[in-house]
Design an enzyme around this catalytic site. Structure first.
Site, PDB file in Angstrom:
ATOM      1  N   ASP A 130       0.779  -1.245   0.000  1.00  0.00           N
ATOM      2  CA  ASP A 130       0.000   0.000   0.000  1.00  0.00           C
ATOM      3  C   ASP A 130       0.811   1.296   0.000  1.00  0.00           C
ATOM      4  O   ASP A 130       0.312   2.335   0.454  1.00  0.00           O
ATOM      5  CB  ASP A 130      -0.934   0.039   1.234  1.00  0.00           C
ATOM      6  CG  ASP A 130      -2.096  -0.935   1.132  1.00  0.00           C
ATOM      7  OD1 ASP A 130      -2.201  -1.645   0.121  1.00  0.00           O
ATOM      8  OD2 ASP A 130      -2.909  -0.989   2.076  1.00  0.00           O
TER       9      ASP A 130
ATOM     10  N   GLU B  69      -7.720   5.085  -4.693  1.00  0.00           N
ATOM     11  CA  GLU B  69      -6.584   5.546  -3.887  1.00  0.00           C
ATOM     12  C   GLU B  69      -5.299   5.509  -4.716  1.00  0.00           C
ATOM     13  O   GLU B  69      -4.386   6.305  -4.489  1.00  0.00           O
ATOM     14  CB  GLU B  69      -6.443   4.714  -2.612  1.00  0.00           C
ATOM     15  CG  GLU B  69      -7.529   5.040  -1.585  1.00  0.00           C
ATOM     16  CD  GLU B  69      -7.365   4.270  -0.276  1.00  0.00           C
ATOM     17  OE1 GLU B  69      -7.313   3.028  -0.322  1.00  0.00           O
ATOM     18  OE2 GLU B  69      -7.293   4.911   0.786  1.00  0.00           O
TER      19      GLU B  69
ATOM     20  N   GLU C 143      -6.763  -3.513  -4.257  1.00  0.00           N
ATOM     21  CA  GLU C 143      -8.166  -3.310  -3.929  1.00  0.00           C
ATOM     22  C   GLU C 143      -8.615  -1.953  -4.476  1.00  0.00           C
ATOM     23  O   GLU C 143      -9.351  -1.875  -5.457  1.00  0.00           O
ATOM     24  CB  GLU C 143      -8.333  -3.391  -2.408  1.00  0.00           C
ATOM     25  CG  GLU C 143      -9.754  -3.401  -1.912  1.00  0.00           C
ATOM     26  CD  GLU C 143      -9.776  -3.665  -0.404  1.00  0.00           C
ATOM     27  OE1 GLU C 143     -10.300  -4.701  -0.003  1.00  0.00           O
ATOM     28  OE2 GLU C 143      -9.251  -2.836   0.365  1.00  0.00           O
TER      29      GLU C 143
END
Ligand SMILES: *[C@@H]1O[C@H](CO)[C@@H](O)[C@H](O)[C@H]1NC(C)=O
Ligand SMILES: *[C@@H]1O[C@H](CO)[C@@H](O)[C@H](O)[C@H]1NC(C)=O
Ligand SMILES: *[C@@H]1O[C@H](CO)[C@@H](O)[C@H](O)[C@H]1NC(C)=O
Ligand SMILES: *[C@@H]1O[C@H](CO)[C@@H](O)[C@H](O)[C@H]1NC(C)=O
Ligand SMILES: *[C@@H]1O[C@H](CO)[C@@H](O)[C@H](O)[C@H]1NC(C)=O
Ligand SMILES: *[C@@H]1O[C@H](CO)[C@@H](O)[C@H](O)[C@H]1NC(C)=O
Ligand SMILES: *[C@@H]1O[C@H](CO)[C@@H](O)[C@H](O)[C@H]1NC(C)=O
Ligand SMILES: *[C@@H]1O[C@H](CO)[C@@H](O)[C@H](O)[C@H]1NC(C)=O
Ligand SMILES: *[C@@H]1O[C@H](CO)[C@@H](O)[C@H](O)[C@H]1NC(C)=O
Length: 735
Positions: A488, A568, A564
């Site tokens: 991430d 973002e 996912e």
């Protein structure tokens, strides 16, 4: 060949505009590139566990040079590299050791942490990866190839690995050695099974290519039964019929003799090139295409950024004739077909959609330009200013930098970005009075992360792979949603970059002071160059073949990398581009804009599922308007943090954070309506969080503005990165 960003603009300004043909221009570019190489600019040189208008710049692919921002002279930029900032170095106690798989010379440079071949360098290195059109797995001194079958139901779809063919050295005295990665690039990885076999795994090659380096006998075995094995007269082409209906073709660069039994084909000693391809279609013409291109093999492939909103693939090749590769559905949409020949009838199946033959070793991909702007594209309706200002005053009053109850790099970043949005909204509704307080809040929250005084957490530098990790993440793989193992990164850092961009915009003196730290943070996932003189690997998250990012980092997963939240990811590249605007850095604007545009294209291709789409199986398409998690080799309806039925979460995680760029991501109003209508029934569940509802209503507001506004007014809570001001800004800037 390295690609260097400087050429985005030099290319356009000096070459295209003067109608110099691209091919000539390129050789010129490479010449310049060499000479600049040593003192290049920061983003080039330096640079499962998880969760969890006024300033508009338009860069248009088709426009001529006059509409492009002017690049600062390269000398100014290169000066920066002499005082590069790096966060304090640390030794992580949880990060895997890269030295077991990478060849020693590769260990001298930063290493990829979210790549298409990541499984090959984690744990035992023996989980498969999807090297289209095959799943490839390497274990115990052998390499197995699978032309996968598809499993699909309403919540899940994935490809099943079956060891259709396994290649090894016959009677190998060292049967249990792991492989070595001897080279890698954007579109390829070279996997060696020492000492005799070298596999050139180039993405999209219909042939698996193996170079047999020494004179050894080969074994090609199968878990199926070999029905027959037919050489042609010159013993350079062989057909393998298996009892699972598959037919494979084997080509060899020189005549070769084989014997076979029910499960294994064994060769005499051989040195040269072996290529294997499945015949997915019994048509004679299909086979003749393979015959025609058998002698030209790719050894590597990389991407070059030649102009705004364009990427060029260059495949290095050996042998004779033209190069045959396969394109995925997004490639086909973006491909400039004057650069290559598309073989429409030559197709392989695959979970990412049909893979279609393309002849050519240099592809040009071009995407529609996106405009990176601080503010909403159409502006806010003036009569709505008072309502937004009311909310804004409240939201700004609530900002208190000493009352933050998180030390998580993710949640902290979201709070920073949320506050930064308030400043830009204030600009849009001409209410600058609140900006000083926001500026103070941003300074107080961002600085401790940049100057190492945050306390419980902070950014540190990991030299083993080359990248930023967090203090908490350096001892705990679960901390910060796995940031310490490179999960991430674009999400967390993207939020910080948003805050930094806005703060540097409203406080240029601050921006100047913290520029080295800000650039170091950005370069963690935005570095374009590769090599030992860089602090970070090339584009940590972005996959230049799939044209979207992967989030998952250094965790072994049977289905490869995953991502996912596409929104973002879009935020990360958009925020990097905004930082480029704030720092008047045209290179950063260009790369940020390009990656934003590509990530949006890929979201629409593999995440957004229109009712009428046929890319996924019919049952899956019927039940899902958006994919929860896209894996290299799997699609899931569930999220890391929510089951498939929580559709508001699934929608929300593909929308947040709500930004001007969200307009572009959801510019297909027909699809947006399908998505919202699919989600709305889920809101009737007990206990649905208002934070998630906000994103559903935001999208509803794209086509039912008033109804959505009324629903929004009833909300009592917002996502931690969202606010009432932001929702109102969105709803009043739609029409
Ligand atoms: C280049 O830009 C100028 C000024 O905007 C415009 O008049 C001209 O038509 C453009 N030329 C091309 C080839 O687009
Ligand atoms: C889809 O298949 C998976 C794996 O077999 C299973 O766990 C899941 O329950 C199935 N979903 C449905 C809706 O049947
Ligand atoms: C190789 O590994 C297998 C199983 O992992 C083991 O049975 C075998 O003894 C090993 N062979 C050698 C030569 O180490
Ligand atoms: C065997 O196949 C190869 C590859 O298609 C071809 O070049 C060669 O001419 C064939 N030999 C014979 C005798 O058909
Ligand atoms: C087939 O040949 C291979 C290689 O010589 C050998 O290892 C294997 O045991 C043989 N299998 C059968 C069923 O004879
Ligand atoms: C190239 O693409 C254009 C636009 O999609 C299409 O009209 C044309 O037929 C294509 N040319 C070839 C040779 O495929
Ligand atoms: C900010 O939060 C701190 C800690 O919770 C509190 O002591 C302080 O009073 C708050 N400041 C304001 C202006 O509300
Ligand atoms: C770091 O930032 C904090 C917060 O703005 C500030 O109070 C502190 O003085 C800074 N420390 C250093 C060493 O720059
Ligand atoms: C807002 O809440 C009120 C009170 O619960 C309810 O009557 C009304 O229908 C709601 N409005 C919308 C648009 O949901």
């Amino acid at each position: 060949m390295e690609c260097i960003f400087f050429f985005f603009f030099s290319f356009n300004l000096f070459l295209v505009s003067q109608s110099v043909r691209a091919i000539n221009a390129e050789s010129l570019i490479y010449g310049v590139e060499e000479s600049l190489h040593n003192n290049f600019y920061q983003i080039h040189d330096d640079n499962s566990t998880p969760y969890r208008k006024s300033y508009k710049t338009h860069i248009t692919r088709n426009s001529n040079s006059s509409s492009l921002p002017l690049a600062p002279p390269p000398t100014t930029i290169s000066r920066l590299s002499s005082h590069l900032f790096t966060f304090p170095e640390t030794q992580s106690t949880v990060i895997p050791d890269p030295s077991s798989f990478f060849a020693p010379n590769l260990l001298l440079s930063p290493l990829p942490t979210n790549s298409f071949f990541q499984n090959f360098v984690l744990k035992n290195g023996d989980q498969p990866e999807y090297i289209h059109p095959y799943l490839v797995k390497s274990s115990l001194s052998s390499l197995s190839l699978s032309y996968p079958s598809l499993f699909s139901n309403t919540t899940l779809t994935y490809q099943i690995f079956t060891a259709d063919l396994t290649i090894s050295v016959l009677n190998n005295p060292n049967p249990n050695r792991s492989h070595t990665i001897s080279a890698f690039d954007d579109l390829s990885v070279t996997l060696d099974i020492q000492p005799s076999l070298r596999f050139f795994l180039v993405r999209g090659s219909p042939f698996l290519t193996c170079q047999v380096l020494h004179n050894v006998a080969l074994s090609i075995s199968t878990i199926h039964a070999i029905l027959d094995f037919v050489p042609n007269r010159s013993k350079t082409k062989f057909k393998i019929n298996l009892n699972n209906v598959q037919t494979w073709v084997l080509y060899s660069s020189k005549p070769i003799s084989f014997t076979h039994n029910i499960s294994t084909i064994s060769s005499d000693k051989f040195r040269g090139i072996i290529r294997l391809a499945i015949l997915p279609n019994p048509d004679y013409k299909f086979e003749s295409v393979l015959d025609r291109f058998r002698s030209r093999y790719p050894v590597s492939g990389h991407a070059v950024f030649t102009k705004p909103f364009g990427v060029k693939y260059k495949f290095k090749k050996k042998g004779r004739g033209d190069l045959l590769m396969l394109a995925n559905p997004l490639h086909l949409r973006l491909l400039d077909n004057s650069s290559v020949t598309v073989l429409d009838d030559f197709k392989y199946k695959g979970m990412d959609g049909e893979l279609v033959g393309v002849v050519g070793d240099s592809w040009i991909l071009e995407t529609d330009p996106v405009s990176i702007s601080w503010h909403s594209i159409k502006g806010v309706k003036q009569e709505s200013y008072p309502q937004i200002i009311d909310a804004l005053v409240q939201d700004v009053e609530g900002l208190n930098s000493t009352a933050l109850d998180t030390s998580s790099s993710y949640f902290f970043g979201k709070l920073v970005a949320r506050a930064a949005r308030l400043a830009l909204i204030a600009e849009e509704v001409s209410y600058p009075r609140v900006i000083p307080k926001i500026r103070k809040y941003l300074t107080d929250t961002i600085e401790p992360w940049l100057n190492g005084t945050f306390g419980e957490n902070g950014f540190l530098y990991d030299k083993s792979w080359g990248g930023i990790i967090t203090k908490q993440g350096s001892t705990d793989t679960f901390a910060d949603f796995g940031f310490g193992v490179y999960n991430d990164h674009h999400y967390h850092i993207g939020y910080f970059l948003y805050g930094i961009a806005v703060l540097a915009k409203i406080d240029p003196i601050w921006g100047k002071k913290y520029r080295p730290q800000a650039y170091s943070l950005m370069a963690d996932f935005m570095t374009v160059s590769r090599g030992a003189n860089s602090n970070y690997p090339r584009l940590r998250c972005f996959d230049l073949w799939k044209l979207h990012s992967w989030a998952s980092g250094l965790t072994e997963f049977p289905h490869g990398r995953n991502q996912e939240s596409t929104s973002e990811a879009v935020n990360a590249y958009y925020s990097a581009a905004l930082m480029g605007l704030a720092y008047r850095d045209t290179h950063l604007i260009a790369i940020g804009s390009l990656l934003t545009a590509m990530e949006i294209q890929a979201s629409r291709t593999w995440w957004h599922v229109r009712e009428e789409d046929t890319l996924y199986a019919a049952d899956f398409t019927k039940e899902n308007r958006v994919v929860g998690i896209v894996w290299a080799n799997k699609r899931e309806s569930g999220l890391w943090f929510a089951p498939p039925e929580w559709k508001e979460c699934r929608l929300g995680i593909q929308v947040l954070p709500l930004l001007p760029i969200t307009e572009v991501l959801f510019s297909d109003v027909g699809f947006t309506r399908q998505l919202v209508e699919w989600t709305l029934p889920a809101l009737k569940r007990e206990g649905v969080d208002d934070g998630w509802k906000g994103f559903v209503y935001a999208l509803e507001g794209v086509y039912e503005n008033q109804i959505a506004f009324e629903k929004m007014r009833n909300l009592t809570g917002y996502d931690s990165g969202n606010s009432l001001s932001n929702l109102l800004w969105w709803i009043f800037s739609r029409l």
